[in-house]
Design a protein around this motif. Structure first.
Motif, short mmCIF file in Angstrom:
data_model
loop_
_atom_site.label_atom_id
_atom_site.label_comp_id
_atom_site.label_asym_id
_atom_site.label_seq_id
_atom_site.Cartn_x
_atom_site.Cartn_y
_atom_site.Cartn_z
N ALA A 171 -2.46 20.18 3.14
CA ALA A 171 -1.30 19.75 2.37
C ALA A 171 -1.44 18.27 2.02
CB ALA A 171 -0.02 19.98 3.17
N LYS A 172 -0.82 17.90 0.94
CA LYS A 172 -0.87 16.52 0.46
C LYS A 172 0.54 15.94 0.54
CE LYS A 172 -2.86 13.89 -3.37
NZ LYS A 172 -3.49 13.99 -4.69
N PHE A 173 0.66 14.74 1.11
CA PHE A 173 1.98 14.12 1.24
C PHE A 173 1.96 12.72 0.64
CE2 PHE A 173 -0.22 12.67 5.04
CZ PHE A 173 0.14 11.33 5.11
N SER A 174 3.11 12.28 0.21
CA SER A 174 3.28 10.92 -0.32
C SER A 174 4.75 10.55 -0.20
CB SER A 174 2.80 10.82 -1.77
OG SER A 174 3.57 11.68 -2.60
N ALA A 175 5.01 9.27 -0.05
CA ALA A 175 6.38 8.78 0.07
C ALA A 175 6.97 8.51 -1.30
CB ALA A 175 6.41 7.51 0.92
N ASP A 176 8.28 8.72 -1.44
CA ASP A 176 8.95 8.43 -2.69
C ASP A 176 9.29 6.94 -2.75
OD1 ASP A 176 11.05 8.14 -0.95
OD2 ASP A 176 12.09 9.95 -1.57
N ASP A 177 10.05 6.54 -3.76
CA ASP A 177 10.36 5.11 -3.92
C ASP A 177 11.30 4.58 -2.85
OD1 ASP A 177 12.51 6.58 -4.71
OD2 ASP A 177 12.82 5.56 -6.61
N LYS B 82 0.84 -1.20 0.00
CA LYS B 82 0.00 0.00 0.00
C LYS B 82 0.87 1.24 0.00
CE LYS B 82 -3.38 2.46 2.86
NZ LYS B 82 -4.10 2.45 4.15
N PRO B 83 0.63 2.21 -0.90
CA PRO B 83 1.46 3.42 -0.93
C PRO B 83 1.24 4.28 0.31
CG PRO B 83 -0.39 3.63 -2.44
CD PRO B 83 -0.41 2.21 -1.95
N ILE B 84 2.27 4.98 0.73
CA ILE B 84 2.19 5.87 1.88
C ILE B 84 1.84 7.26 1.37
CG2 ILE B 84 3.45 6.86 3.82
CD1 ILE B 84 5.25 4.41 3.78
N ARG B 85 0.62 7.71 1.65
CA ARG B 85 0.18 9.02 1.18
C ARG B 85 -1.05 9.44 1.97
NH1 ARG B 85 -1.87 6.83 -4.70
NH2 ARG B 85 -3.82 5.84 -4.00
N GLY B 86 -1.41 10.71 1.85
CA GLY B 86 -2.60 11.21 2.54
C GLY B 86 -2.66 12.72 2.52
N ASP B 87 -3.69 13.24 3.16
CA ASP B 87 -3.89 14.69 3.28
C ASP B 87 -3.69 15.08 4.74
OD1 ASP B 87 -4.50 14.80 0.60
OD2 ASP B 87 -6.66 14.61 0.93
N ILE B 88 -3.20 16.29 4.94
CA ILE B 88 -2.92 16.75 6.30
C ILE B 88 -3.20 18.24 6.42
CG2 ILE B 88 -0.49 17.04 5.69
CD1 ILE B 88 0.23 16.56 8.57
#
Length: 279
Positions: free
Chosen positions: A205-211, A95-101
């Motif tokens: 803000a929107k965040f997500s993890a890179d590879d 599952k990708p690591i991402r979300g809104d904060i």
């Protein structure tokens, strides 16, 4: 003369050794006491080792001390600071690591101002479309815009839709969903109140993890007080932890938090202030 002095000194040392060998001591016949004696204190050794490990991991560094170091490197210029949260490297199919904060304290930069920092697409027609354009949306349209998105001709970071267009947007949910761009009434991204939706985007803000599993987000300025920085870091770590697998411990999911800025060194932040989240 020196030779005679050396001979006398060696005779005295031999006499002292012979006396000590023949002397009766209460410990001479106690090998158990001799074997239990240690040349160092094990408890003290462990304590010193733990203190050294805490220093290397910066476990006892406060947020205020970390900010003071960054201010010194920035020559007291007010610079934007970004937090880099290190998570486990994502595996294939995970599952990708991402979300809104929504950070409790807004990070102000000269570049942002009142403009949108992300590319916004709004599915709307008529007067609502004109309103979206005036409020700074980069891409606005109806069914013709749907076709462009389906063909991959438009790149954007956020997506909103009016109630009229939402049933049509559902047709391309397979394209928007995996990217985390699908509008949803539950998240407040489907409404006829265009102004309210865009203002909400500015504060979220929107965040997500890179590879490599690293989440990067602007969390403050060097001129901030420690409590404001702590609040934003706490909120970010809490939001990232929502992506944690159920069976994994929080302390293992958040491997490290590094604070840095333009032309500033990366400073590893202490995790002790966030023990209520990490255990």
């Amino acid at each position: 003369m020196f030779a005679l002095f050396r001979q006398a000194l060696s005779r005295q040392s031999q006499a002292l050794l012979s006396r000590s060998a023949t002397a009766q001591t209460p410990f001479a016949t106690s090998p158990s006491l001799q074997s239990s004696f240690r040349a160092y204190d094990r408890k003290l050794y462990r304590k010193q080792k733990k203190l050294l490990r805490d220093v290397e991991n910066q476990a006892n560094v406060s947020v205020a001390e970390a900010l003071e170091v960054l201010r010194m490197y920035s020559m007291n210029d007010n610079k934007v600071l970004s937090a880099h949260v290190f998570c486990p490297k994502p595996e294939e199919g995970s599952k990708p690591i991402r979300g809104d904060i929504s950070l409790p304290h807004v990070v102000e930069t000269e570049a942002k101002g009142d403009a949108l920092s992300e590319r916004l697409l709004v599915f709307a027609t008529g007067d609502l479309a004109e309103e979206a354009k005036k409020l700074g949306a980069q891409f606005v349209g109806g069914e013709e815009l749907l076709e462009k998105v389906e063909k991959g001709e438009v790149e954007f970071d956020r997506c909103l839709a009016t109630k009229e267009m939402f049933p049509k947007v559902i047709k391309i949910a397979k394209i928007l969903g995996p990217k985390g761009l699908m509008p949803s009434p539950g998240r407040g991204t489907v409404s006829d109140d265009i102004a309210a939706m865009i203002n909400a985007i500015k504060s979220v803000a929107k965040f997500s993890a890179d590879d490599q599993g690293i989440v990067t987000l602007e969390v403050g300025n060097t001129a901030w007080e420690a409590q404001k920085m702590h609040d934003n870091l706490h909120t970010l770590i809490k939001a990232v932890l929502t992506n944690k697998p159920p069976k994994m411990e929080a302390s293992k999911f958040i491997e490290a938090v590094v604070l840095s800025g333009p032309l500033l060194p990366g400073l590893k932040m202490p995790l002790k202030p966030f023990h209520d989240l990490l255990g």
